[in-house]
Design a protein around this motif. Structure first.
Motif, PDB file in Angstrom:
ATOM      1  N   GLU A  66       0.827  -1.205   0.000  1.00  0.00           N
ATOM      2  CA  GLU A  66       0.000   0.000   0.000  1.00  0.00           C
ATOM      3  C   GLU A  66       0.861   1.256   0.000  1.00  0.00           C
ATOM      4  OE1 GLU A  66      -2.999   2.431   3.055  1.00  0.00           O
ATOM      5  OE2 GLU A  66      -2.590   0.298   3.393  1.00  0.00           O
ATOM      6  N   TYR A  67       1.866   1.293   0.877  1.00  0.00           N
ATOM      7  CA  TYR A  67       2.689   2.495   0.991  1.00  0.00           C
ATOM      8  C   TYR A  67       3.798   2.535  -0.061  1.00  0.00           C
ATOM      9  CZ  TYR A  67       0.329   3.802   5.291  1.00  0.00           C
ATOM     10  OH  TYR A  67      -0.623   4.191   6.204  1.00  0.00           O
ATOM     11  N   ALA A  68       4.249   1.371  -0.515  1.00  0.00           N
ATOM     12  CA  ALA A  68       5.249   1.354  -1.588  1.00  0.00           C
ATOM     13  C   ALA A  68       4.655   1.882  -2.893  1.00  0.00           C
ATOM     14  CB  ALA A  68       5.784  -0.064  -1.783  1.00  0.00           C
ATOM     15  N   ASP A  69       3.388   1.610  -3.119  1.00  0.00           N
ATOM     16  CA  ASP A  69       2.715   2.168  -4.305  1.00  0.00           C
ATOM     17  C   ASP A  69       2.699   3.686  -4.262  1.00  0.00           C
ATOM     18  OD1 ASP A  69       2.272  -0.342  -5.267  1.00  0.00           O
ATOM     19  OD2 ASP A  69       0.152  -0.430  -4.716  1.00  0.00           O
ATOM     20  N   GLN A  70       2.568   4.252  -3.050  1.00  0.00           N
ATOM     21  CA  GLN A  70       2.563   5.703  -2.903  1.00  0.00           C
ATOM     22  C   GLN A  70       3.936   6.303  -3.208  1.00  0.00           C
ATOM     23  OE1 GLN A  70       1.108   6.748   0.995  1.00  0.00           O
ATOM     24  NE2 GLN A  70      -0.703   5.445   0.819  1.00  0.00           N
ATOM     25  N   LEU A  71       4.985   5.624  -2.773  1.00  0.00           N
ATOM     26  CA  LEU A  71       6.346   6.148  -2.936  1.00  0.00           C
ATOM     27  C   LEU A  71       6.962   5.794  -4.284  1.00  0.00           C
ATOM     28  CD1 LEU A  71       7.953   5.516   0.587  1.00  0.00           C
ATOM     29  CD2 LEU A  71       7.211   7.688  -0.375  1.00  0.00           C
ATOM     30  N   TYR A  72       6.735   4.574  -4.739  1.00  0.00           N
ATOM     31  CA  TYR A  72       7.445   4.077  -5.920  1.00  0.00           C
ATOM     32  C   TYR A  72       6.536   3.716  -7.084  1.00  0.00           C
ATOM     33  CZ  TYR A  72      11.008   3.514  -2.299  1.00  0.00           C
ATOM     34  OH  TYR A  72      11.883   3.730  -1.255  1.00  0.00           O
ATOM     35  N   GLY A  73       5.229   3.774  -6.869  1.00  0.00           N
ATOM     36  CA  GLY A  73       4.303   3.365  -7.913  1.00  0.00           C
ATOM     37  C   GLY A  73       4.033   1.867  -7.844  1.00  0.00           C
ATOM     38  N   PRO A  74       3.068   1.373  -8.627  1.00  0.00           N
ATOM     39  CA  PRO A  74       2.744  -0.060  -8.625  1.00  0.00           C
ATOM     40  C   PRO A  74       3.939  -0.911  -9.040  1.00  0.00           C
ATOM     41  CG  PRO A  74       1.046   1.210  -9.756  1.00  0.00           C
ATOM     42  CD  PRO A  74       2.203   2.142  -9.527  1.00  0.00           C
ATOM     43  N   LEU A 110      11.510 -12.565  -8.465  1.00  0.00           N
ATOM     44  CA  LEU A 110      12.103 -11.679  -7.475  1.00  0.00           C
ATOM     45  C   LEU A 110      11.182 -10.482  -7.270  1.00  0.00           C
ATOM     46  CD1 LEU A 110      15.887 -11.724  -8.463  1.00  0.00           C
ATOM     47  CD2 LEU A 110      14.791 -12.903  -6.565  1.00  0.00           C
ATOM     48  N   ARG A 111      10.238 -10.637  -6.371  1.00  0.00           N
ATOM     49  CA  ARG A 111       9.299  -9.580  -6.065  1.00  0.00           C
ATOM     50  C   ARG A 111       9.969  -8.522  -5.201  1.00  0.00           C
ATOM     51  NH1 ARG A 111       4.038 -11.446  -6.638  1.00  0.00           N
ATOM     52  NH2 ARG A 111       3.534  -9.218  -6.372  1.00  0.00           N
ATOM     53  N   ARG A 112       9.365  -7.322  -5.127  1.00  0.00           N
ATOM     54  CA  ARG A 112       9.972  -6.257  -4.338  1.00  0.00           C
ATOM     55  C   ARG A 112       9.872  -6.539  -2.844  1.00  0.00           C
ATOM     56  NH1 ARG A 112       5.864  -1.149  -5.450  1.00  0.00           N
ATOM     57  NH2 ARG A 112       3.939  -2.073  -4.648  1.00  0.00           N
ATOM     58  N   PHE A 113       8.929  -7.414  -2.445  1.00  0.00           N
ATOM     59  CA  PHE A 113       8.840  -7.874  -1.062  1.00  0.00           C
ATOM     60  C   PHE A 113       8.734  -9.395  -1.058  1.00  0.00           C
ATOM     61  CE2 PHE A 113       6.602  -3.681  -0.974  1.00  0.00           C
ATOM     62  CZ  PHE A 113       7.579  -2.991  -0.258  1.00  0.00           C
ATOM     63  N   THR A 128      13.677  -6.833   0.660  1.00  0.00           N
ATOM     64  CA  THR A 128      13.223  -5.809  -0.278  1.00  0.00           C
ATOM     65  C   THR A 128      14.129  -5.763  -1.504  1.00  0.00           C
ATOM     66  OG1 THR A 128      14.512  -4.098   0.874  1.00  0.00           O
ATOM     67  CG2 THR A 128      12.215  -4.397   1.541  1.00  0.00           C
ATOM     68  N   LEU A 129      13.555  -5.344  -2.617  1.00  0.00           N
ATOM     69  CA  LEU A 129      14.296  -5.220  -3.871  1.00  0.00           C
ATOM     70  C   LEU A 129      13.965  -3.863  -4.485  1.00  0.00           C
ATOM     71  CD1 LEU A 129      16.139  -6.789  -5.900  1.00  0.00           C
ATOM     72  CD2 LEU A 129      14.033  -7.468  -7.074  1.00  0.00           C
ATOM     73  N   ASN A 130      15.011  -3.058  -4.718  1.00  0.00           N
ATOM     74  CA  ASN A 130      14.849  -1.710  -5.278  1.00  0.00           C
ATOM     75  C   ASN A 130      13.967  -0.818  -4.407  1.00  0.00           C
ATOM     76  OD1 ASN A 130      16.383  -2.521  -7.549  1.00  0.00           O
ATOM     77  ND2 ASN A 130      14.547  -3.319  -8.549  1.00  0.00           N
ATOM     78  N   ILE A 131      14.076  -1.014  -3.105  1.00  0.00           N
ATOM     79  CA  ILE A 131      13.307  -0.251  -2.122  1.00  0.00           C
ATOM     80  C   ILE A 131      14.276   0.236  -1.041  1.00  0.00           C
ATOM     81  CG2 ILE A 131      11.549  -0.397  -0.310  1.00  0.00           C
ATOM     82  CD1 ILE A 131      10.221  -0.480  -2.948  1.00  0.00           C
ATOM     83  N   GLU A 132      14.081   1.461  -0.552  1.00  0.00           N
ATOM     84  CA  GLU A 132      14.853   1.957   0.585  1.00  0.00           C
ATOM     85  C   GLU A 132      14.070   1.648   1.860  1.00  0.00           C
ATOM     86  OE1 GLU A 132      16.871   5.986  -0.364  1.00  0.00           O
ATOM     87  OE2 GLU A 132      15.058   5.944  -1.606  1.00  0.00           O
ATOM     88  N   PRO A 133      14.493   0.641   2.625  1.00  0.00           N
ATOM     89  CA  PRO A 133      13.703   0.200   3.780  1.00  0.00           C
ATOM     90  C   PRO A 133      13.469   1.297   4.814  1.00  0.00           C
ATOM     91  CG  PRO A 133      15.415  -1.402   3.256  1.00  0.00           C
ATOM     92  CD  PRO A 133      15.702  -0.191   2.435  1.00  0.00           C
ATOM     93  N   ASP A 134      14.507   2.081   5.128  1.00  0.00           N
ATOM     94  CA  ASP A 134      14.353   3.116   6.152  1.00  0.00           C
ATOM     95  C   ASP A 134      13.365   4.199   5.707  1.00  0.00           C
ATOM     96  OD1 ASP A 134      16.143   3.775   4.160  1.00  0.00           O
ATOM     97  OD2 ASP A 134      17.393   5.042   5.427  1.00  0.00           O
ATOM     98  N   LYS A 135      13.418   4.563   4.449  1.00  0.00           N
ATOM     99  CA  LYS A 135      12.505   5.579   3.914  1.00  0.00           C
ATOM    100  C   LYS A 135      11.063   5.079   3.934  1.00  0.00           C
ATOM    101  CE  LYS A 135      11.666   8.359  -0.258  1.00  0.00           C
ATOM    102  NZ  LYS A 135      12.145   8.649  -1.646  1.00  0.00           N
ATOM    103  N   LEU A 136      10.857   3.824   3.553  1.00  0.00           N
ATOM    104  CA  LEU A 136       9.514   3.263   3.500  1.00  0.00           C
ATOM    105  C   LEU A 136       8.903   3.140   4.891  1.00  0.00           C
ATOM    106  CD1 LEU A 136       7.176   1.939   1.988  1.00  0.00           C
ATOM    107  CD2 LEU A 136       8.421  -0.233   2.099  1.00  0.00           C
TER     108      LEU A 136
END
Length: 327
Positions: A66-74, A110-113, A128-136
């Motif tokens: 839900e929140y990754a879609d907000q930050l990085y898109g679907p 290899l999903r993002r989560f 996580t893949l291509n995600i900044e964990p601390d930012k998310l």
């Protein structure tokens, strides 16, 4: 008269069924093929839960997407390409095509989560893949803190893992010297605190790790200071078995130690609980004289912890200097 071969078949049939059932159960007890565990070099999130890891994992997938879609898109998926002409497939071309399809399929998986075995009970690790964990995670907590909406039940704390190394004293200082540079190296300076937790690991010493880590921070910039009341950054160190997970986060105290249940509580609800806990019981003879001493206890504990961390900073800096002079 019953044929001897038929009698032999009838006698052996129950045994065959029992053997098949036993082999099925042993197969079911094994982990799924391709399952993986938390390993050195991975990034992701450590999520603690209340005895229900399956529900925790399901809640984590829903919340994170839900929140990754907000930050990085679907999330985008890799589609296999079928542009090659099948008519010209000789043996070599067919082999190359098969390898390409396997690679595409692996990349597609290899999903993002992705939930992996953390190595500890009541702890779920989401790679996580291509995600900044601390930012998310900070984005999630900031929204929950503002809206006071409870979106999970099984999840307790959600801690980002921005880096990981082997959980050995020979490895940790070297890794942290590079890892902590973006926050603490000259010309940058900041106040900090260190939070340490070890699970299923008996060979690491809490004092030794904190001492080494504090020494690294001060060595990067002597103006970095310890602050347990309102630090700019909190360095979270989580050791599980042979893996040391680390992250540098902001608003650790404001967001209730990154506890999703606590951060979503209403201020009125919090005040009501505090007032209820501070009410004197019927057996208290002198409640007025008791309240000031209770108020001083957390402050004393905080001052003691800060003194211990400052001592670790001094000791860690001296240890680093001795190590460098020896080299």
């Amino acid at each position: 008269m019953v044929d001897a071969s038929l009698q032999f078949t009838m006698a052996t049939e129950p045994r065959a069924k029992r053997r098949n059932k036993g082999s099925f159960l042993s197969h079911a007890a094994k982990k799924p093929r391709g399952s993986r565990e938390l390993e050195v070099g991975m990034q992701g999130l450590l999520i603690t839960c209340n005895m229900n890891e399956k529900k925790c994992t399901a809640e984590a997938y829903s919340l994170l997407n839900e929140y990754a879609d907000q930050l990085y898109g679907p999330e985008k998926f890799v589609e296999e390409s079928n542009s090659e002409d099948e008519e010209d497939d000789d043996a070599e071309t067919a082999l190359k095509k098969e390898v390409k399809q396997i690679r595409a399929s692996t990349q597609n998986n290899l999903r993002r989560f992705q939930a992996l075995d953390s190595g500890a009970n009541n702890v779920v690790f989401i790679r996580t893949l291509n995600i900044e964990p601390d930012k998310l995670v900070h984005h999630i907590l900031k929204d929950l803190y503002a809206t006071k909406k409870k979106k999970t039940r099984a999840i307790l704390r959600m801690l980002p893992v921005s880096g990981s190394c082997k959980a050995f004293m020979e490895e940790i200082p070297k890794y942290f010297e590079t890892f902590l540079e973006p926050w603490f190296k000259v010309p940058k300076k900041a106040s900090f605190q260190i939070v340490y937790k070890a699970r299923n690991n008996s060979h690491m010493s809490r004092d030794d790790v904190i001492k080494a880590l504090a020494g690294v921070v001060i060595n990067l910039n002597a103006e970095n200071k310890v602050d347990l009341n309102n630090p700019e950054y909190t360095i979270i160190v989580e050791i599980i078995k042979g893996v040391c997970c680390v992250s540098v986060v902001q608003d650790y105290i404001l967001f209730r130690k990154y506890n999703l249940q606590e951060v979503a509580k209403d201020d009125i609800e919090e005040k009501g609980k505090k007032n209820a806990s501070s009410l004197p019981s019927e057996n208290d003879d002198c409640p007025e004289s008791k309240e000031p001493s209770e108020a001083k206890e957390p402050k004393k504990k905080c001052e003691q912890d800060e003194q211990e961390l400052e001592q670790s900073v001094t000791g860690g800096k001296e240890a680093l200097q001795e190590q460098k002079s020896g080299d």
